[in-house]
Design a protein around this motif. Structure first.
Motif, short mmCIF file in Angstrom:
data_model
loop_
_atom_site.label_atom_id
_atom_site.label_comp_id
_atom_site.label_asym_id
_atom_site.label_seq_id
_atom_site.Cartn_x
_atom_site.Cartn_y
_atom_site.Cartn_z
N UNK A 1 -15.50 0.52 -7.76
CA UNK A 1 -14.62 0.46 -8.93
C UNK A 1 -14.59 -0.92 -9.56
N UNK A 2 -14.88 -1.97 -8.77
CA UNK A 2 -15.02 -3.31 -9.32
C UNK A 2 -13.78 -3.97 -9.87
N UNK A 3 -12.63 -3.94 -9.17
CA UNK A 3 -11.47 -4.70 -9.64
C UNK A 3 -11.73 -6.19 -9.51
N UNK A 4 -10.93 -7.00 -10.20
CA UNK A 4 -11.12 -8.44 -10.11
C UNK A 4 -10.59 -9.00 -8.79
N UNK A 5 -9.60 -8.33 -8.22
CA UNK A 5 -9.12 -8.69 -6.89
C UNK A 5 -8.35 -7.52 -6.31
N UNK A 6 -8.03 -7.60 -5.03
CA UNK A 6 -7.30 -6.55 -4.32
C UNK A 6 -6.10 -7.20 -3.64
N UNK A 7 -4.98 -6.48 -3.63
CA UNK A 7 -3.78 -6.96 -2.95
C UNK A 7 -3.20 -5.81 -2.14
N UNK A 8 -2.49 -6.13 -1.07
CA UNK A 8 -1.96 -5.09 -0.17
C UNK A 8 -0.45 -4.99 -0.31
N UNK A 9 0.15 -4.06 0.45
CA UNK A 9 1.60 -4.02 0.56
C UNK A 9 2.02 -4.14 2.04
N UNK A 10 1.14 -4.72 2.86
CA UNK A 10 1.51 -5.04 4.23
C UNK A 10 1.14 -4.01 5.28
N UNK B 1 -6.62 -4.03 -7.86
CA UNK B 1 -6.38 -2.85 -7.03
C UNK B 1 -5.36 -3.17 -5.93
N UNK B 2 -4.72 -2.13 -5.44
CA UNK B 2 -3.74 -2.26 -4.34
C UNK B 2 -4.10 -1.24 -3.27
N UNK B 3 -4.04 -1.66 -2.01
CA UNK B 3 -4.16 -0.70 -0.91
C UNK B 3 -2.89 -0.73 -0.09
N UNK B 4 -2.69 0.32 0.68
CA UNK B 4 -1.43 0.48 1.41
C UNK B 4 -1.62 0.36 2.92
N UNK B 5 -0.65 0.87 3.66
CA UNK B 5 -0.55 0.68 5.11
C UNK B 5 -1.75 1.24 5.88
N UNK C 1 6.74 -5.39 1.41
CA UNK C 1 6.43 -4.30 2.32
C UNK C 1 7.55 -3.27 2.38
N UNK C 2 8.76 -3.72 2.61
CA UNK C 2 9.89 -2.81 2.71
C UNK C 2 10.69 -2.78 1.41
N UNK C 3 11.37 -1.66 1.12
CA UNK C 3 12.16 -1.55 -0.11
C UNK C 3 13.48 -2.31 0.01
N UNK C 4 13.41 -3.62 -0.13
CA UNK C 4 14.56 -4.50 0.13
C UNK C 4 15.74 -4.20 -0.79
N UNK C 5 15.49 -3.66 -1.97
CA UNK C 5 16.57 -3.40 -2.94
C UNK C 5 17.55 -2.34 -2.46
#
Length: 331
Positions: A73-82, A49-53, A225-229
């Protein structure tokens, strides 16, 4: 003849068991009231799963509710976008902010991977506190033959960082006291780093090498975090070039509204908020989480609005019915 029939029965049972291990039933008919018993059973399949700001003026209860919902929901792990804390202040104040985030994030009950945003990593002090607590500002990891790249888009020179930090502090104060229109006219708001961030040569080379060392992965997920592209010149373009022959997906935050775009035939997904300040005039600015499932070479991405994730009683966890998850729609 009877022996042959027994052997065929045993072989049939073994084949069925191989296809549907752990599955048994009471139906003896040739016809079955289900579509197939060819369950996936793929040990390489997983969901994260991913959570945001959270920041820019965190709204109470939202992040806590999101963690409780992700636990359901039981994801295996969670990661953020800062942008996990508001940032600013003294060392003790920053530590207190991180302690608050850590305690609330732990409620999800699975590993949480941190991504730094401008609220987390803008100043030298903020970066020092991060290093003391969490180590590197950027890193990569591999899970079930999938590569995860976690970038730092606040990777400026010390001189430029000091300048931006001063401009940002002044701009934040103007935002609080005068308003968003005055903020938009500040040097910080108009700076390139404010929009796309910065990635050093060293960081760019680090990820190009990480990709080269993991060419055999099924997929690559990039978190920034930011759209570097969107910058004309950025080391992120080197990372994209290194990924040219590998399936990959990019996630970012920062702008607080949801946006999907296709770039080089890949998904670039900007998340909205998970408790942060919302800007409904910009687009879909609502609280949500994202659930990503990897099965073989296929990737499934589901955007889940917090208002729709309920527990076994049919209620939003933590008495969340009274919480506004979409400022533009609430009275």
């Amino acid at each position: 003849m009877k022996m042959i029939w027994v052997v065929l029965m045993v072989l049939g049972f073994a084949l069925t068991s191989a296809i549907a291990e752990g599955f048994s039933h009471s139906v003896t008919n040739e016809k079955k009231p289900w579509t197939t018993d060819a369950f996936e059973g793929d040990v390489q399949k997983f969901t994260f799963a991913i959570h945001s700001d959270l920041t820019g003026g965190e709204r109470p209860q939202v992040f806590e509710i999101a963690m409780a919902q992700l636990a359901l929901l039981g994801p295996e792990f969670v990661i953020s976008v800062g942008d996990l804390i508001e940032g600013g202040g003294t060392r003790d104040e920053l530590i207190a902010q991180w302690q608050s985030f850590d305690q609330r994030a732990a409620k999800v009950g699975v590993p949480m991977f941190y991504v730094g945003g401008n609220h987390d990593l803008s100043s030298a002090l903020e970066r020092d506190v991060w290093e003391d607590r969490y180590g590197p500002h950027y890193y990569h990891f591999r899970y079930k033959d999938v590569l995860f790249l976690v970038l730092d888009t606040e990777d400026l020179s010390q001189t430029r960082r000091d300048t931006i930090a001063t401009q940002r502090a002044e701009a934040v104060e103007i935002y609080k006291t005068v308003g968003p229109e005055a903020f938009a006219k500040t040097p910080y708001a108009k700076s390139q780093e404010r929009v796309t961030g910065a990635i050093s040569d060293q960081q760019g080379a680090y990820f190009v090498d990480a990709i080269a060392q993991n060419k055999d992965v099924r997929h690559v997920f990039v978190f920034t975090h930011k759209p570097a592209w969107n910058a004309d010149e950025t080391r992120f373009h080197d990372i994209e070039a290194a990924l040219a022959d590998i399936p990959y997906t990019v996630f970012n935050g920062h702008e607080h509204f949801y946006k999907h775009q296709s770039r080089f035939g890949r998904d670039y997904i900007q998340l909205a908020t998970t408790g942060g300040k919302q800007f409904p005039e910009l687009g879909m600015s609502e609280d949500h989480v994202v659930l990503v499932t990897v099965a073989g070479t296929e990737v499934s991405i589901a955007t889940l609005m917090l208002s729709g994730i309920r527990d076994r009683t049919g209620h939003i966890p933590l008495d969340g019915e009274g919480v506004c998850f979409a400022v533009g729609s609430c009275k």
